[in-house]
Design an enzyme around this catalytic site. Structure first.
Site, PDB file in Angstrom:
ATOM      1  N   ALA A 315       4.796  -3.157  -5.075  1.00  0.00           N
ATOM      2  CA  ALA A 315       4.167  -2.018  -5.731  1.00  0.00           C
ATOM      3  C   ALA A 315       5.089  -1.376  -6.772  1.00  0.00           C
ATOM      4  O   ALA A 315       4.669  -1.092  -7.902  1.00  0.00           O
ATOM      5  CB  ALA A 315       3.789  -0.993  -4.669  1.00  0.00           C
ATOM      6  N   HIS A 441      27.461  12.997   7.423  1.00  0.00           N
ATOM      7  CA  HIS A 441      27.579  12.622   8.826  1.00  0.00           C
ATOM      8  C   HIS A 441      26.658  13.502   9.677  1.00  0.00           C
ATOM      9  O   HIS A 441      26.582  14.696   9.426  1.00  0.00           O
ATOM     10  CB  HIS A 441      29.022  12.803   9.296  1.00  0.00           C
ATOM     11  CG  HIS A 441      29.216  12.438  10.729  1.00  0.00           C
ATOM     12  ND1 HIS A 441      29.209  11.133  11.161  1.00  0.00           N
ATOM     13  CD2 HIS A 441      29.381  13.218  11.823  1.00  0.00           C
ATOM     14  CE1 HIS A 441      29.377  11.109  12.471  1.00  0.00           C
ATOM     15  NE2 HIS A 441      29.486  12.361  12.903  1.00  0.00           N
TER      16      HIS A 441
HETATM   17  P1  FAD Z   1      -3.440  -4.177  -7.446  1.00  0.00           P
HETATM   18  O1  FAD Z   1      -2.879  -3.072  -6.644  1.00  0.00           O
HETATM   19  O2  FAD Z   1      -4.003  -5.357  -6.746  1.00  0.00           O
HETATM   20  O3  FAD Z   1      -4.505  -3.546  -8.420  1.00  0.00           O
HETATM   21  C1  FAD Z   1      -5.337  -4.300  -9.236  1.00  0.00           C
HETATM   22  C2  FAD Z   1      -6.619  -3.506  -9.469  1.00  0.00           C
HETATM   23  O4  FAD Z   1      -7.343  -4.104 -10.529  1.00  0.00           O
HETATM   24  C3  FAD Z   1      -7.554  -3.499  -8.258  1.00  0.00           C
HETATM   25  O5  FAD Z   1      -7.866  -2.165  -7.904  1.00  0.00           O
HETATM   26  C4  FAD Z   1      -8.797  -4.261  -8.723  1.00  0.00           C
HETATM   27  O6  FAD Z   1      -9.992  -3.766  -8.171  1.00  0.00           O
HETATM   28  C5  FAD Z   1      -8.726  -4.052 -10.232  1.00  0.00           C
HETATM   29  N1  FAD Z   1      -9.369  -5.108 -11.006  1.00  0.00           N
HETATM   30  C6  FAD Z   1      -9.017  -6.427 -11.034  1.00  0.00           C
HETATM   31  N2  FAD Z   1      -9.790  -7.092 -11.896  1.00  0.00           N
HETATM   32  C7  FAD Z   1     -10.672  -6.191 -12.419  1.00  0.00           C
HETATM   33  C8  FAD Z   1     -11.718  -6.286 -13.368  1.00  0.00           C
HETATM   34  N3  FAD Z   1     -12.044  -7.430 -13.954  1.00  0.00           N
HETATM   35  N4  FAD Z   1     -12.397  -5.171 -13.676  1.00  0.00           N
HETATM   36  C9  FAD Z   1     -12.097  -3.984 -13.101  1.00  0.00           C
HETATM   37  N5  FAD Z   1     -11.100  -3.833 -12.198  1.00  0.00           N
HETATM   38  C10 FAD Z   1     -10.379  -4.933 -11.864  1.00  0.00           C
HETATM   39  N6  FAD Z   1       4.208  -3.751  -1.756  1.00  0.00           N
HETATM   40  C11 FAD Z   1       5.264  -2.943  -1.582  1.00  0.00           C
HETATM   41  O7  FAD Z   1       6.030  -2.717  -2.526  1.00  0.00           O
HETATM   42  N7  FAD Z   1       5.522  -2.358  -0.372  1.00  0.00           N
HETATM   43  C12 FAD Z   1       4.728  -2.562   0.694  1.00  0.00           C
HETATM   44  O8  FAD Z   1       4.986  -2.008   1.771  1.00  0.00           O
HETATM   45  C13 FAD Z   1       3.603  -3.411   0.548  1.00  0.00           C
HETATM   46  N8  FAD Z   1       2.780  -3.625   1.588  1.00  0.00           N
HETATM   47  C14 FAD Z   1       1.670  -4.410   1.410  1.00  0.00           C
HETATM   48  C15 FAD Z   1       0.845  -4.616   2.500  1.00  0.00           C
HETATM   49  C16 FAD Z   1      -0.276  -5.402   2.370  1.00  0.00           C
HETATM   50  C17 FAD Z   1      -1.180  -5.622   3.560  1.00  0.00           C
HETATM   51  C18 FAD Z   1      -0.585  -5.986   1.107  1.00  0.00           C
HETATM   52  C19 FAD Z   1      -1.825  -6.827   0.932  1.00  0.00           C
HETATM   53  C20 FAD Z   1       0.239  -5.785   0.012  1.00  0.00           C
HETATM   54  C21 FAD Z   1       1.388  -5.000   0.156  1.00  0.00           C
HETATM   55  N9  FAD Z   1       2.266  -4.781  -0.902  1.00  0.00           N
HETATM   56  C22 FAD Z   1       3.365  -4.002  -0.725  1.00  0.00           C
HETATM   57  C23 FAD Z   1       2.045  -5.379  -2.231  1.00  0.00           C
HETATM   58  C24 FAD Z   1       1.437  -4.344  -3.216  1.00  0.00           C
HETATM   59  O9  FAD Z   1       0.246  -3.844  -2.654  1.00  0.00           O
HETATM   60  C25 FAD Z   1       1.173  -5.002  -4.559  1.00  0.00           C
HETATM   61  O10 FAD Z   1       2.372  -5.551  -5.057  1.00  0.00           O
HETATM   62  C26 FAD Z   1       0.644  -3.990  -5.572  1.00  0.00           C
HETATM   63  O11 FAD Z   1      -0.533  -3.392  -5.121  1.00  0.00           O
HETATM   64  C27 FAD Z   1       0.396  -4.667  -6.927  1.00  0.00           C
HETATM   65  O12 FAD Z   1      -0.104  -3.736  -7.830  1.00  0.00           O
HETATM   66  P2  FAD Z   1      -0.993  -4.190  -9.084  1.00  0.00           P
HETATM   67  O13 FAD Z   1      -1.295  -2.929  -9.832  1.00  0.00           O
HETATM   68  O14 FAD Z   1      -0.339  -5.297  -9.781  1.00  0.00           O
HETATM   69  O15 FAD Z   1      -2.329  -4.785  -8.459  1.00  0.00           O
END
Ligand code: FAD
Ligand code: NAD
Length: 462
Positions: A315, A441
């Site tokens: 994230a 500490h």
């Molecule tokens: P995303 O968060 O996947 O966002 C992409 C967005 O784009 C989505 O909301 C989707 O609906 C939208 N979208 C896609 N295509 C379209 C379209 N054509 N039209 C309109 N909307 C669209 N990372 C950490 O750093 N720490 C953690 O503790 C952690 N825990 C996790 C636990 C789980 C169970 C999972 C599955 C992941 C975890 N991650 C964690 C990973 C983290 O969630 C991702 O790295 C992060 O969300 C990536 O962000 P992003 O903005 O690239 O994509």
């Protein structure tokens, strides 16, 4: 006829990559539109980091409440899973609504609906009130990622991904987890703490194969102590005739596992299909969208960030890239330096990694010195009952100039040390900087100062 809207910046995706890019762009005075097809907050806030950490916290509270005998506390906790889920969902709603509020305050127009690109700078969004056509000078792609299914175990019914696992209304008595990576172990351990019988099947010959064995040993020990069955070097050919999970063990035997739920966590893949990526003239780097160190794609003024562009799929990396791209569009000089992107695995105990491990540094041609300090020698760890799980902090530095190249740790409750580790790397710290910092500490952070002293040959408490 479709409505049209032209903006300076168009962000695809309202996850932690996309919404941060939009907020920073608006802060810098750029007219910005964001499209989200599901819920604001994306994977992290809605079905990833936040709900999983809420569940992990609740599971920890439940387990600790029943295991206080050694320090004189007796209790028999009762789990009300519906209430736990409602609490978790409340956090998710609050954060998603918070993102909507921040975007509104930044005067960012949010278009709700799924976008499909017809060329690099034009997409159509199917909104509740009809199609809207969006064009922009700059497009930031932040479409994120999705769970990888196994060809032999398609998602559906009792075969679930992390999304369903975080919303189970009843605790499975027997949970089989396929894949001992981040998600499999974080959730597998949480469900074990809540009382499920957990079996984990992993293709590699060890758990968390991304991390070195020294870091994963305490987690392995927790799994053994807590009777989590592990099949390493194993394959899952599918189901047997009675619906049980067939597991081909490392020895070549096939066993049948009865499970109420099968959680498949064998990785995530970038979401590259279903929204017209092929119409944008982009290049791919394996499964990911290819970018340079400024997150530029080969198509002019089309940028890509977050899970869409590669590892680490985290994230904070997505957000950092999003903010950086907005700044570059606004004329700032920026490059993305992944050296200080730390990662935490919220297992029991927790693992934190930042920068290079000793092996990675050596493989990169560095001559290194390391210093390691065990939590068994930390007073604070003892008061937190965290001294006896084999945890430690390790610092890796270049021998010639003592520049810190990496910091890793494993131990109970150490996740919050990640910030200090990342800070040291981002600031280009040398060992003396860490050793010379007066750590408060009693805290777990003192152990990092001690590890730096050990690397300098001046360890005091070991
Ligand atoms: P995303 O968060 O996947 O966002 C992409 C967005 O784009 C989505 O909301 C989707 O609906 C939208 N979208 C896609 N295509 C379209 C379209 N054509 N039209 C309109 N909307 C669209 N990372 C950490 O750093 N720490 C953690 O503790 C952690 N825990 C996790 C636990 C789980 C169970 C999972 C599955 C992941 C975890 N991650 C964690 C990973 C983290 O969630 C991702 O790295 C992060 O969300 C990536 O962000 P992003 O903005 O690239 O994509
Ligand atoms: P992962 O890459 O962490 O782990 C997948 C595991 O599945 C690996 O150990 C792999 O060897 C194993 N595997 C692959 N194919 C298999 C098969 N056929 N049979 C058995 N095992 C198999 O992936 P994940 O756990 O799904 O997590 C996806 C991503 O989400 C992570 O890479 C991470 O970037 C992100 N994430 C981060 C956190 C965090 O930061 N705390 C938490 C959860 C997820």
């Amino acid at each position: 006829m479709a409505d049209t809207r032209h903006s300076r910046v168009l962000v695809l995706g309202g996850g932690v990559g996309g919404y941060v890019a939009a907020l920073r762009a608006a802060q810098l005075g750029l007219d910005t539109v964001l499209v989200e097809g599901s819920r604001l907050g994306g994977t992290c806030l809605i079905r990833g980091c936040i709900p999983s950490k809420a569940l992990i916290h609740a599971a920890g509270r439940f387990e600790e409440a029943g295991h206080g005998a050694a320090i004189g506390i007796g209790a028999s906790p009762v789990l009300d899973l519906a209430k736990t889920l409602a609490w978790k969902d409340g956090i998710v709603d609050r954060l998603s609504n918070g993102v909507a509020g921040l975007l509104a305050r930044g005067k960012i127009e949010v278009i709700e609906g799924w976008a499909t690109f017809s060329d690099a700078k034009t997409c159509t969004v199917e909104t509740k009130t009809g199609p809207v056509t969006l064009t922009a000078e700059h497009v930031i792609l932040a479409a994120g990622s999705e769970s990888v299914p196994l060809p032999t175990l398609k998602f559906g019914d009792d075969v679930i991904s992390s999304t369903e696992a975080l919303n189970m209304t009843a605790l499975p008595k027997r949970l089989a987890v396929v894949g001992a990576g981040y998600i499999g172990l974080e959730l597998g351990i949480a469900f074990r703490k809540l009382g499920a019988e957990v079996t984990i099947v992993e293709a590699a010959d060890r758990i968390l194969p991304r991390y070195d064995t020294a870091l994963t040993r305490p987690v392995r020990r927790w799994l053994e102590r807590n009777r989590v069955t592990l099949h390493l070097g194993a394959k899952v050919p599918g189901r047997d005739g009675e619906g049980r999970l067939a597991v081909e063990t490392a020895k070549g035997e096939t066993i049948a596992l009865a499970a109420d739920k099968i959680l498949v966590t064998v990785g995530r893949r970038p979401r590259t299909e279903g929204w017209g990526l092929e119409a944008m003239g982009l290049e791919m780097d394996g499964a990911f969208v290819k970018i340079d160190d400024q997150c530029r794609t080969p198509t002019k003024n089309v940028w890509a960030i977050g899970d869409l562009v590669g590892e680490p799929m985290l994230a904070h990396k997505a957000s950092a890239q999003g903010a950086m791209v907005a700044e570059i569009i606004a004329g700032h000089r920026r490059r993305f330096d992944p050296a200080s992107v730390a990662a935490i695995c919220f297992t029991e105990p927790e693992i934190v990694v930042a920068g290079q491990s000793p092996e990675e540094a050596k493989a990169a041609g560095e001559d290194v010195i390391t210093g390691q300090f065990p939590f068994s020698a930390s007073g604070r760890a003892m008061t937190l009952e965290a001294g006896e799980d084999g945890g430690f902090v390790r610092v890796v530095a270049r021998k010639a100039d003592q520049r810190v190249l990496g910091i890793q740790a494993v131990g109970r409750g150490i996740a919050e040390l990640a910030g200090e580790f990342a800070h040291a790397l981002a600031m280009g710290a040398v060992l003396e900087d860490i050793a010379g910092t007066i750590h408060v500490h009693p805290t777990l952070g003192e152990s990092l100062g001690e590890a730096a002293l050990v690397a300098l040959g001046r360890g005091l408490h070991i």
